[in-house]
Design an enzyme around this catalytic site. Structure first.
Site, short mmCIF file in Angstrom:
data_model
loop_
_atom_site.label_atom_id
_atom_site.label_comp_id
_atom_site.label_asym_id
_atom_site.label_seq_id
_atom_site.Cartn_x
_atom_site.Cartn_y
_atom_site.Cartn_z
N TYR A 144 0.69 -1.17 0.03
CA TYR A 144 -0.12 0.17 0.00
C TYR A 144 1.02 1.35 -0.16
O TYR A 144 0.77 2.38 0.72
CB TYR A 144 -0.93 0.14 1.21
N LYS A 187 18.34 -9.64 23.50
CA LYS A 187 17.27 -8.67 24.02
C LYS A 187 15.86 -9.62 24.01
O LYS A 187 15.11 -9.51 23.58
CB LYS A 187 17.01 -7.56 22.81
N ASP A 220 20.53 -3.23 25.62
CA ASP A 220 20.59 -2.15 26.30
C ASP A 220 21.51 -1.94 27.50
O ASP A 220 22.50 -0.68 27.33
CB ASP A 220 19.18 -1.41 26.75
N ASP A 244 26.69 -4.74 15.00
CA ASP A 244 27.00 -3.72 14.07
C ASP A 244 27.10 -2.37 14.95
O ASP A 244 28.08 -1.45 15.09
CB ASP A 244 26.03 -3.39 12.89
N ASP A 248 30.50 0.08 16.67
CA ASP A 248 30.68 1.72 16.59
C ASP A 248 31.05 2.11 17.92
O ASP A 248 31.73 3.08 18.22
CB ASP A 248 29.56 2.37 15.92
C1 IPM Z 1 29.48 -2.08 8.93
C2 IPM Z 1 28.49 -1.12 8.14
C3 IPM Z 1 27.48 -2.07 7.44
C4 IPM Z 1 26.75 -3.09 8.25
C5 IPM Z 1 26.70 -1.17 6.53
C6 IPM Z 1 27.41 -0.42 5.47
C7 IPM Z 1 25.61 -1.99 5.75
O1 IPM Z 1 27.81 -0.39 8.94
O2 IPM Z 1 30.17 -2.96 8.38
O3 IPM Z 1 29.53 -2.02 10.27
O4 IPM Z 1 25.84 -2.40 8.62
O5 IPM Z 1 27.18 -4.15 8.31
MN MN Z 2 28.40 -0.32 11.15
#
Ligand code: IPM
Ligand code: MN
Ligand code: NAD
Length: 352
Positions: A144, A187, A220, A244, A248
Site C-alpha cells: 500500500y 534482547k 541496552d 554492528d 561503533d
Molecule cells: C558495517 C557497516 C555495514 C553494516 C553497512 C554499510 C551496511 O555499518 O560494516 O559496520 O551494517 O554491516
Molecule cells: Mn557499522
C-alpha cells in the site's frame, strides 16, 4: 581453497575515504616484503552514476578466485541511495558465507579514550558479530505504498545452524584468550522468539566449554556497560545488528572510528574472506587526505594473519603501536595535522 604465495588480493577501495585508507594499508603490507599480487576493482557509487550499477553483474564471480578481499568503504548519498551503495558488501558477506565478523577493540598506548582514567590496554575486547543472517536477512516487503495504510515488513530469522556456528566460534575465541570470558548480547526480554532461541543455543553450547566464563547481557545494558565499564568485556558475541551497533560504540571508547579493524571470515576457506575498517566512507572528511588509515592498516594485518603470515601481521601491529605511542604524526581526529599518507608512510617505515 589452498592459499599460497603470491597471495591474490582484490582491492575494493569503494567510496569516500575508502581509496585513501586502502592505499595506505597496501603501502604498509608492501613494506612487509611478502609476495602479494593486487587487482583493484573500482566499484563504487561513481560507477553507479555511469552505469546504474555499483558493481558489474558478475562481481561475485570476479572476486571468487582471490585469496582475500581488502575493502575500504561504500556509500555516497550524492550518487546513490545508501541501501543500493552498500548492497555488494552485504551480498559478499552472505554469498561467500563470511559468517564471522571479528571486530577487535583495544585501547592502544598513545591513544586517548573519551572515557576518563583509562590506561593503555585497559580496554581489550573482541566482538564476534554474526554476519550472514539475523536482522540483515533480506526478506520483507512494502505494501500500500504511498497510502495511509502503508506497511513495511523487514523479516529477520535466526537459523540453528547460523546461531550455533557463530556462538561456537566465539567460545573457541574466548577459550584461547587469557580471561576466557564470553558475553552474549541479546534482547530476550522483548524479542521472545529470536533472542530467546539465541540464549537457548548459547547455554547449550556453553556446556561444551566449562573453561569459559559465559554470561548473557541485554543489549541496552551492554550499551550502557560499554561506556560505564568497558574493561569487563573480553569476547562478545552478538547478532548482526546488535554487533554492528555495539562495534561503533566499542570503536569510539578506544579512541575513534579511525582505529577499528574488522574481518569478515569464512572459516572453512571455501570462499575468500574480506577485511575492512569498521568505519564508513566518512563523507564529511573525504577527499581531504586527512582520514586516519590505522583501521584499514590493522585490517590489512588481520588479513595477513588469516593468510598465515603471522610474522608480518605482528610486525604491522607493533609498527602501529610504535607509531601511536610516538604520537608525532597524527591525523586531525587525534588532534594533529598529518595527512593520511603521512601516517601510512610513518607506519611503513617502522616496519623495516
Ligand atoms: C558495517 C557497516 C555495514 C553494516 C553497512 C554499510 C551496511 O555499518 O560494516 O559496520 O551494517 O554491516
Ligand atoms: Mn557499522
Ligand atoms: P562513518 O564511519 O563513515 O563516519 C562517522 C564519523 O566518523 C564521521 O564523522 C567520520 O568523519 C568519522 N570517521 C570515520 N572514519 C574515520 C577515519 N578513518 N578517520 C577519521 N575519522 C573517521 O559513518 P557514517 O557517516 O554513518 O556513514 C557514511 C557512509 O558510509 C554512509 O554512506 C554509510 O552507509 C557508509 N558506511 C559504509 C560502511 C562500509 O562500507 N563498511 C560502514 C559504515 C558506513
Amino acid at each position: 581453497m589452498e592459499i599460497v604465495m603470491p597471495y591474490k588480493i582484490a582491492l575494493y577501495p569503494g567510496d569516500g575515504i575508502g581509496p585513501e585508507v586502502v592505499a595506505e594499508a597496501a603501502k604498509v603490507i608492501d613494506a612487509c616484503n611478502i609476495d602479494v599480487h593486487y587487482t583493484t576493482f573500482n566499484w563504487n557509487t561513481t560507477l553507479y552514476n555511469k552505469t546504474g550499477k555499483c558493481a558489474p553483474e558478475n562481481y561475485l564471480e570476479l572476486l571468487s578466485s582471490f585469496d582475500a578481499i581488502l575493502l575500504g568503504a561504500l556509500g555516497n548519498t550524492h550518487n546513490a541511495p545508501d541501501h543500493i551503495a552498500v548492497e555488494p558488501l552485504l551480498t559478499i558477506r552472505k554469498a561467500f558465507d563470511q559468517y564471522v565478523n571479528i571486530r577487535p577493540a583495544m585501547l592502544f598506548p598513545g591513544v586517548e579514550s573519551p572515557l576518563k582514567n583509562k590506561k593503555p590496554y585497559d580496554i581489550d575486547m573482541i566482538v564476534i558479530r554474526e554476519n550472514t543472517e539475523g536482522e540483515y536477512t533480506a526478506l520483507g516487503g512494502r505494501h500500500y505504498i504511498g497510502t495511509p495504510d502503508e506497511v513495511a515488513m523487514q523479516i529477520n530469522y535466526f537459523s540453528r545452524k547460523g546461531t550455533e556456528r557463530i556462538i561456537r566460534y566465539a567460545f573457541e575465541t574466548a577459550r584461547n584468550r587469557k580471561r576466557k570470558t564470553l558475553t552474549s548480547i541479546t534482547k530476550s526480554n522483548a524479542l521472545k522468539y529470536s533472542m530467546v532461541f539465541w540464549d537457548t543455543v548459547f547455554y547449550e553450547v556453553a556446556k561444551e566449554y566449562p573453561d569459559v566464563i559465559a554470561s548473557s547481557m541485554l543489549v541496552d545494558a551492554a550499551a550502557m556497560n560499554m561506556v560505564r565499564c568497558p574493561e569487563q568485556f573480553d569476547v562478545v558475541v552478538a547478532s548482526n545488528l546488535f554487533g554492528d551497533i555495539l562495534t561503533d560504540l566499542a570503536a569510539i571508547v578506544v579512541g575513534g572510528m579511525g582505529f577499528a579493524a574488522s574481518g569478515n571470515i569464512n572459516p572453512t576457506r571455501k570462499y575468500p574472506s574480506m577485511f575492512e575498517p569498521v568505519h564508513g566512507s566518512a563523507p564529511d572528511i573525504a577527499g581531504k587526505g586527512v582520514a586516519n588509515p590505522v583501521a584499514a592498516i590493522l585490517s590489512g594485518a588481520l588479513m595477513l594473519e588469516f593468510l598465515g603470515e603471522h610474522d608480518a601481521a605482528q610486525k604491522i601491529k607493533s609498527a602501529v603501536v610504535n607509531h601511536l605511542n610516538d604520537g608525532t604524526v597524527k591525523t586531525p581526529d587525534r588532534g594533529g595535522n598529518a595527512t593520511t599518507a603521512d601516517v601510512g608512510t610513518d607506519i611503513a617505515q617502522r616496519i623495516q
